[in-house]
Design an enzyme around this catalytic site. Structure first.
Site, PDB file in Angstrom:
ATOM      1  N   SER A 152     -33.972  26.644 -11.045  1.00  0.00           N
ATOM      2  CA  SER A 152     -32.839  27.304 -10.400  1.00  0.00           C
ATOM      3  C   SER A 152     -33.298  27.901  -9.085  1.00  0.00           C
ATOM      4  O   SER A 152     -34.392  28.452  -9.009  1.00  0.00           O
ATOM      5  CB  SER A 152     -32.363  28.410 -11.345  1.00  0.00           C
ATOM      6  OG  SER A 152     -31.334  29.129 -10.729  1.00  0.00           O
ATOM      7  N   HIS A 166     -27.636  26.838  -3.108  1.00  0.00           N
ATOM      8  CA  HIS A 166     -28.011  27.121  -4.492  1.00  0.00           C
ATOM      9  C   HIS A 166     -28.058  25.805  -5.243  1.00  0.00           C
ATOM     10  O   HIS A 166     -27.246  24.912  -5.021  1.00  0.00           O
ATOM     11  CB  HIS A 166     -26.948  28.036  -5.125  1.00  0.00           C
ATOM     12  CG  HIS A 166     -26.881  27.927  -6.617  1.00  0.00           C
ATOM     13  ND1 HIS A 166     -25.910  27.185  -7.275  1.00  0.00           N
ATOM     14  CD2 HIS A 166     -27.670  28.446  -7.592  1.00  0.00           C
ATOM     15  CE1 HIS A 166     -26.107  27.266  -8.578  1.00  0.00           C
ATOM     16  NE2 HIS A 166     -27.158  28.020  -8.805  1.00  0.00           N
ATOM     17  N   ASN A 168     -29.241  24.243  -9.432  1.00  0.00           N
ATOM     18  CA  ASN A 168     -29.731  24.555 -10.767  1.00  0.00           C
ATOM     19  C   ASN A 168     -29.588  23.295 -11.617  1.00  0.00           C
ATOM     20  O   ASN A 168     -28.528  22.667 -11.605  1.00  0.00           O
ATOM     21  CB  ASN A 168     -28.863  25.706 -11.331  1.00  0.00           C
ATOM     22  CG  ASN A 168     -29.104  25.961 -12.802  1.00  0.00           C
ATOM     23  OD1 ASN A 168     -28.806  25.131 -13.659  1.00  0.00           O
ATOM     24  ND2 ASN A 168     -29.612  27.123 -13.102  1.00  0.00           N
ATOM     25  N   TYR A 169     -30.648  22.908 -12.317  1.00  0.00           N
ATOM     26  CA  TYR A 169     -30.554  21.779 -13.257  1.00  0.00           C
ATOM     27  C   TYR A 169     -31.213  22.201 -14.554  1.00  0.00           C
ATOM     28  O   TYR A 169     -32.325  22.729 -14.541  1.00  0.00           O
ATOM     29  CB  TYR A 169     -31.184  20.496 -12.663  1.00  0.00           C
ATOM     30  CG  TYR A 169     -30.303  19.994 -11.542  1.00  0.00           C
ATOM     31  CD1 TYR A 169     -29.101  19.348 -11.820  1.00  0.00           C
ATOM     32  CD2 TYR A 169     -30.606  20.267 -10.209  1.00  0.00           C
ATOM     33  CE1 TYR A 169     -28.225  18.973 -10.814  1.00  0.00           C
ATOM     34  CE2 TYR A 169     -29.735  19.885  -9.191  1.00  0.00           C
ATOM     35  CZ  TYR A 169     -28.555  19.239  -9.506  1.00  0.00           C
ATOM     36  OH  TYR A 169     -27.676  18.889  -8.509  1.00  0.00           O
ATOM     37  N   ARG A 170     -30.505  21.984 -15.675  1.00  0.00           N
ATOM     38  CA  ARG A 170     -30.993  22.549 -16.936  1.00  0.00           C
ATOM     39  C   ARG A 170     -30.704  21.642 -18.139  1.00  0.00           C
ATOM     40  O   ARG A 170     -29.807  20.805 -18.100  1.00  0.00           O
ATOM     41  CB  ARG A 170     -30.365  23.920 -17.157  1.00  0.00           C
ATOM     42  CG  ARG A 170     -28.853  23.887 -17.162  1.00  0.00           C
ATOM     43  CD  ARG A 170     -28.212  25.264 -17.048  1.00  0.00           C
ATOM     44  NE  ARG A 170     -26.761  25.164 -17.042  1.00  0.00           N
ATOM     45  CZ  ARG A 170     -26.030  24.925 -15.952  1.00  0.00           C
ATOM     46  NH1 ARG A 170     -26.614  24.761 -14.790  1.00  0.00           N
ATOM     47  NH2 ARG A 170     -24.720  24.836 -16.030  1.00  0.00           N
ATOM     48  N   GLY A 319     -35.369  39.404 -24.145  1.00  0.00           N
ATOM     49  CA  GLY A 319     -36.689  39.096 -23.567  1.00  0.00           C
ATOM     50  C   GLY A 319     -36.628  38.329 -22.269  1.00  0.00           C
ATOM     51  O   GLY A 319     -37.661  37.913 -21.749  1.00  0.00           O
ATOM     52  N   SER A 320     -35.410  38.095 -21.718  1.00  0.00           N
ATOM     53  CA  SER A 320     -35.372  37.339 -20.462  1.00  0.00           C
ATOM     54  C   SER A 320     -35.801  38.261 -19.320  1.00  0.00           C
ATOM     55  O   SER A 320     -35.721  39.484 -19.413  1.00  0.00           O
ATOM     56  CB  SER A 320     -33.991  36.753 -20.213  1.00  0.00           C
ATOM     57  OG  SER A 320     -33.030  37.767 -20.267  1.00  0.00           O
ATOM     58  N   ARG A 321     -36.243  37.644 -18.232  1.00  0.00           N
ATOM     59  CA  ARG A 321     -36.838  38.416 -17.140  1.00  0.00           C
ATOM     60  C   ARG A 321     -35.773  38.760 -16.102  1.00  0.00           C
ATOM     61  O   ARG A 321     -35.299  37.899 -15.370  1.00  0.00           O
ATOM     62  CB  ARG A 321     -37.955  37.570 -16.516  1.00  0.00           C
ATOM     63  CG  ARG A 321     -38.816  38.324 -15.545  1.00  0.00           C
ATOM     64  CD  ARG A 321     -40.047  37.481 -15.240  1.00  0.00           C
ATOM     65  NE  ARG A 321     -40.989  38.224 -14.422  1.00  0.00           N
ATOM     66  CZ  ARG A 321     -41.064  38.119 -13.101  1.00  0.00           C
ATOM     67  NH1 ARG A 321     -40.244  37.315 -12.465  1.00  0.00           N
ATOM     68  NH2 ARG A 321     -41.966  38.810 -12.429  1.00  0.00           N
TER      69      ARG A 321
END
Length: 362
Positions: A152, A166, A168-170, A319-321
């Site tokens: 991202s 921008h 993002n590939y997921r 727990g994500s940053r």
């Protein structure tokens, strides 16, 4: 005869040993090449990725790592005085990521390219968000094991004549109670200019259209419309930018075909954006143009914090940053009370396109 047999056995062993040595040499060579292409060691480890290289999860992780490296190198080449800070982080619930951020360069005010590979159990809120999009998820004792990975990026240039970009590939995978796996891909690339430049808009959309057309001529028009609809700031009645492509929950025709499509889109990122930056990064601009850029950035922040699904999912994942999730926010932005640009000004021109999206490639 027996001695001949012994000789043959020895020869075979020598051949096998030579082949193993040559394979090891090839492995080391490939590992070295991959290391040079990446910004940091991959979350799953190079050895593990190469051992499971035929599995789609590994191929996707390699793709997002390569995309991060390609984009960071291309941006660094445009802004030679600036360097990317590379942060590797771990998530105690499983997985981790690599955040690459360039700040306060000559060309880029802030450019971030993040990779994350996380796994564990889906939080109840995240599962609820997915079910609201029509996902029938059957949990076992309320637990849903998942794996999510993606690359991202948000790039905020200093010059108001260079657009924000921008992409993002997921990839997402969920294991249900009976052991069946649900998987899907999502992503997109979109452009947010401060001022409208038709030539840039056409180049950007044309490059993305070509990437889509390699797979199916129906994809670009479908995902272009989806992009215009998704990046809509409802409370302002305008789009965030001039769009591009956007898709989510794509799980057909087959895993391999969707992966190849996502790969084409990821490879189109540098060619769709870098020529635009090169064309305008030394354009002169006035304090008024800089002010308009700051106001448009305010809209960018509004969309990301109020509507963006990726931001919401990140904030709901234990727990994500947080630093990586909010990397998309610009260093500077501005909100003025009741600001309206003069009629038939260049500022009013971009607003017209944001309220009524255009077809750039036909």
């Amino acid at each position: 005869g027996a001695l001949g047999g012994l000789g043959l056995g020895l020869w075979q062993r020598q051949q096998q040993a030579a082949m193993a040595a040559s394979e090891e040499e090839e492995d080391e060579k490939e590992e070295k090449e991959l290391r040079q292409r990446f910004m940091a060691p991959p979350v799953s480890g190079l050895r593990e990725l190469r051992r499971r290289r035929r599995e789609l999860r590994s191929r996707m992780e390699l793709l997002i790592m390569e995309t991060q490296g390609e984009v960071c190198r291309a941006l660094a080449a445009l802004d030679p005085g600036a360097t990317f800070a590379v942060d590797t982080w771990e998530r105690k619930e499983g997985g981790g990521g690599i955040s690459c951020v360039l700040q306060d360069g000559e060309v880029f005010e802030k450019a971030g390219v993040n990779v994350s590979v996380v796994f564990g159990l889906l939080s109840e809120e995240a599962a609820r968000q997915m079910r609201s999009r029509g996902k029938a998820l059957k949990a076992k004792d309320g637990k849903l094991p998942f794996c999510a990975m993606g690359v991202s990026s948000v790039i905020h240039p200093k010059n108001p004549h260079v657009p924000t970009m921008h992409f993002n590939y997921r990839y997402f995978e969920i294991e249900e109670a009976d052991g069946t796996k649900q998987w899907w891909f999502g992503g997109g690339t979109d452009l947010t200019p401060t001022y409208l430049n038709e030539e840039d808009a056409v180049h950007f959309h044309q490059t993305l259209k070509e990437a889509c057309d390699k797979h199916d001529l129906k994809l670009y028009p479908k995902y272009k419309k989806w992009c215009d609809d998704y990046f809509y700031i409802k409370h302002r009645g305008e789009r965030r930018g001039i769009g591009g492509i956007f898709f989510d929950d794509v799980d057909s025709p087959s895993k391999e075909e969707v992966f190849q499509f996502v790969k084409s889109c990821a490879k189109a990122v540098v060619p769709c954006y870098v020529p635009i930056v090169k064309r305008h990064c030394h354009d002169s601009f006035t304090p008024e143009e800089k002010l308009w850029q700051q106001l448009r950035r305010g809209r960018y922040v509004e969309f990301n914090l109020v509507y963006d699904r990726g931001t919401k999912f990140g904030l709901l994942t234990p727990g994500s940053r947080i630093e990586s999730i909010l990397m998309s926010l610009p260093l500077t932005a501005r909100w003025e009370y009741m600001h309206t640009p003069p009629e038939s000004s260049k500022e009013a021109e971009i607003l017209e396109v944001l309220r009524n999206p255009k077809d750039w490639v036909h």
